[in-house]
Design a protein around this motif. Structure first.
Motif, mmCIF file in Angstrom:
data_model
loop_
_atom_site.group_PDB
_atom_site.id
_atom_site.type_symbol
_atom_site.label_atom_id
_atom_site.label_comp_id
_atom_site.label_asym_id
_atom_site.label_seq_id
_atom_site.Cartn_x
_atom_site.Cartn_y
_atom_site.Cartn_z
ATOM 1 N N VAL A 48 0.664 -1.063 -0.049
ATOM 2 C CA VAL A 48 -0.103 -0.055 -0.029
ATOM 3 C C VAL A 48 0.988 1.337 0.101
ATOM 4 N N GLU A 49 1.867 1.373 0.799
ATOM 5 C CA GLU A 49 2.944 2.415 0.751
ATOM 6 C C GLU A 49 3.364 2.687 -0.204
ATOM 7 N N GLU A 50 3.795 1.581 -1.146
ATOM 8 C CA GLU A 50 4.647 1.857 -2.477
ATOM 9 C C GLU A 50 3.666 2.414 -3.294
ATOM 10 N N ALA A 51 2.656 1.870 -3.513
ATOM 11 C CA ALA A 51 1.573 2.466 -4.470
ATOM 12 C C ALA A 51 1.222 3.786 -4.034
ATOM 13 N N VAL A 52 0.964 4.233 -2.861
ATOM 14 C CA VAL A 52 0.813 5.511 -2.515
ATOM 15 C C VAL A 52 1.969 6.430 -2.809
ATOM 16 N N SER A 53 2.994 5.910 -2.551
ATOM 17 C CA SER A 53 4.330 6.937 -2.523
ATOM 18 C C SER A 53 4.528 7.289 -4.073
ATOM 19 N N LEU A 54 4.225 6.267 -4.855
ATOM 20 C CA LEU A 54 4.443 6.284 -6.310
ATOM 21 C C LEU A 54 3.644 7.764 -6.841
ATOM 22 N N ARG A 55 2.448 8.139 -6.136
ATOM 23 C CA ARG A 55 1.701 9.144 -6.647
ATOM 24 C C ARG A 55 2.229 10.345 -5.539
ATOM 25 N N ASP A 56 2.374 10.251 -4.337
ATOM 26 C CA ASP A 56 2.730 11.377 -3.418
ATOM 27 C C ASP A 56 3.994 11.994 -3.475
ATOM 28 N N ARG A 58 6.524 10.340 -5.470
ATOM 29 C CA ARG A 58 7.556 10.557 -6.876
ATOM 30 C C ARG A 58 6.519 11.091 -7.841
ATOM 31 N N LYS A 59 5.332 11.570 -7.752
ATOM 32 C CA LYS A 59 4.561 12.104 -8.387
ATOM 33 C C LYS A 59 4.189 11.765 -9.885
ATOM 34 N N LEU A 60 4.188 10.435 -9.889
ATOM 35 C CA LEU A 60 3.927 9.545 -11.007
ATOM 36 C C LEU A 60 2.425 9.690 -11.334
ATOM 37 N N PRO A 61 2.240 9.655 -12.773
ATOM 38 C CA PRO A 61 0.826 9.701 -12.995
ATOM 39 C C PRO A 61 -0.338 8.520 -12.576
ATOM 40 N N VAL A 62 -0.563 8.466 -11.420
ATOM 41 C CA VAL A 62 -1.223 7.118 -10.806
ATOM 42 C C VAL A 62 -2.953 7.570 -11.084
ATOM 43 N N GLU A 63 -3.612 6.963 -11.758
ATOM 44 C CA GLU A 63 -4.978 7.067 -11.961
ATOM 45 C C GLU A 63 -5.816 6.627 -10.785
ATOM 46 N N ASP A 64 -5.427 5.528 -10.274
ATOM 47 C CA ASP A 64 -6.451 4.651 -9.545
ATOM 48 C C ASP A 64 -5.507 3.850 -8.606
ATOM 49 N N ILE A 65 -5.797 3.810 -7.192
ATOM 50 C CA ILE A 65 -5.262 2.680 -6.427
ATOM 51 C C ILE A 65 -6.102 1.888 -5.751
ATOM 52 N N VAL A 66 -6.579 0.629 -5.929
ATOM 53 C CA VAL A 66 -7.760 -0.033 -5.379
ATOM 54 C C VAL A 66 -7.132 -1.307 -4.625
ATOM 55 N N ALA A 67 -7.575 -1.178 -3.162
ATOM 56 C CA ALA A 67 -7.262 -2.247 -2.392
ATOM 57 C C ALA A 67 -8.432 -3.374 -2.511
ATOM 58 N N VAL A 68 -7.854 -4.735 -2.494
ATOM 59 C CA VAL A 68 -8.809 -5.668 -2.491
ATOM 60 C C VAL A 68 -8.549 -6.607 -1.500
ATOM 61 N N SER A 69 -9.577 -7.404 -0.792
ATOM 62 C CA SER A 69 -9.431 -8.371 0.420
ATOM 63 C C SER A 69 -10.413 -9.319 0.126
ATOM 64 N N ALA A 70 -9.955 -10.752 0.365
ATOM 65 C CA ALA A 70 -11.119 -11.723 0.588
ATOM 66 C C ALA A 70 -11.052 -12.226 2.032
ATOM 67 N N GLY A 71 -12.378 -12.198 2.718
ATOM 68 C CA GLY A 71 -12.450 -12.758 4.006
ATOM 69 C C GLY A 71 -13.759 -12.207 4.385
ATOM 70 N N PRO A 72 -13.725 -12.470 5.776
ATOM 71 C CA PRO A 72 -15.230 -12.369 6.408
ATOM 72 C C PRO A 72 -15.568 -10.853 6.406
ATOM 73 N N ALA A 73 -16.640 -10.440 7.047
ATOM 74 C CA ALA A 73 -17.130 -8.872 7.108
ATOM 75 C C ALA A 73 -15.894 -8.184 7.721
ATOM 76 N N LYS A 74 -15.375 -8.617 8.652
ATOM 77 C CA LYS A 74 -14.083 -8.081 9.361
ATOM 78 C C LYS A 74 -12.986 -7.356 8.369
ATOM 79 N N ALA A 75 -12.859 -8.144 7.460
ATOM 80 C CA ALA A 75 -11.923 -7.710 6.298
ATOM 81 C C ALA A 75 -11.989 -6.474 5.889
ATOM 82 N N VAL A 76 -13.282 -5.660 6.043
ATOM 83 C CA VAL A 76 -13.428 -4.452 5.707
ATOM 84 C C VAL A 76 -12.615 -3.609 6.601
ATOM 85 N N GLU A 77 -12.397 -3.789 7.796
ATOM 86 C CA GLU A 77 -11.510 -3.020 8.688
ATOM 87 C C GLU A 77 -10.196 -2.907 8.007
#
Length: 257
Positions: A48-56, A58-77
């Motif tokens: 996550v840090e590497e994806a965000v730091s590319l934009r913040d 290193r100022k690269l043209p990041v269009e979208d950063i999508v996090a994904v998780s598979a698991g029970p309802a608590k995975a939303v946390e």
């Protein structure tokens, strides 16, 4: 830098917190998870840090950063934490806690999501600290037929070109490839930021899409069976010897010499 924009997918896993000592269930079918503190897999925090730091940073043209998780309802946390760190939105694939996906199942799920999201860069932790399989990134690269670089300690992107440094026995290896690409992250890549309170509040308003394995056309039937889970044997205490001759005699007695 070319005009092409980065669409980054970052899988994150909810695991028992690294500071908690896992306990084996009484029936030896697995590790006790009920009532135990969970958090984001530490290697996924690096992703996550590497994806965000590319934009913040290193100022690269990041269009979208999508996090994904598979698991029970608590995975939303866990997804909320990723969004508080800077991910734009997230996808929660609902999977029962007592029926976790195997690495191949996770790879198939991520392939389907990457194709839906038109991702061109995927950052994954090199392994999860619960099962330590270390397989998902490599399997996903095979399914997508994308180039991959594992255990990255530095990532440089210029246009479609990606350069990755990774530590190997005795030194550093440098790999070059073109997007789309899969990179698995190692501890020396960066230092993940802490989610600030304002960003935690903002994350509550970010979008979390709900999906099921059926929505993605994924077969979740396990191919592996856990026969038994046991605690490692207790370590034996050491002994003292009076001199070098005594040490040699003891080593011979133990069959080490």
């Amino acid at each position: 830098m070319s005009s092409s924009k980065l669409r980054i997918l970052v899988p994150v896993k909810r695991v028992i917190d690294y500071a908690v000592k896992p306990r084996v269930k009484a029936n030896k079918t697995g590790v006790e998870t009920s009532g135990v503190k969970h958090s984001m897999n530490p290697f996924d925090e690096l992703s996550v840090e590497e994806a965000v730091s590319l934009r913040d940073k290193r100022k690269l043209p990041v269009e979208d950063i999508v996090a994904v998780s598979a698991g029970p309802a608590k995975a939303v946390e866990t997804l909320r934490t990723a969004m508080a760190m800077g991910a734009d939105r997230s996808i929660h694939v609902e999977v029962a806690e007592d029926k976790p996906l195997e690495p191949l199942g996770v790879a198939k799920m991520l392939k389907a999501i990457a194709e839906q999201e038109k991702s061109n860069l995927i950052f994954l932790g090199k392994q999860a600290i619960d099962d330590d399989s270390g397989q998902t990134g490599q399997m996903l690269a095979g399914l997508l037929n994308w180039p991959q670089a594992t255990q990255a300690s530095e990532v440089t992107i210029s246009g479609e070109d990606v350069t990755v440094e990774r530590e190997v026995d005795g030194g550093t290896e440098t790999l070059k490839a073109k997007l789309p690409m899969i990179i698995t992250t190692d501890l020396r890549l960066n230092e993940p930021r802490y989610a600030s309170l304002p960003n935690i509040m903002k994350a509550k308003k970010k979008k979390v899409d709900k999906k099921t394995l059926q929505d993605l056309g994924i077969d979740s039937e396990p191919r592996l069976k856990t026969v038994k889970v046991e605690e490692p044997p207790a370590r034996q205490g050491g002994g003292k010897v009076e001199d070098v001759d005594g040490m040699i005699s003891k080593l011979k007695e133990l069959g080490a010499l």
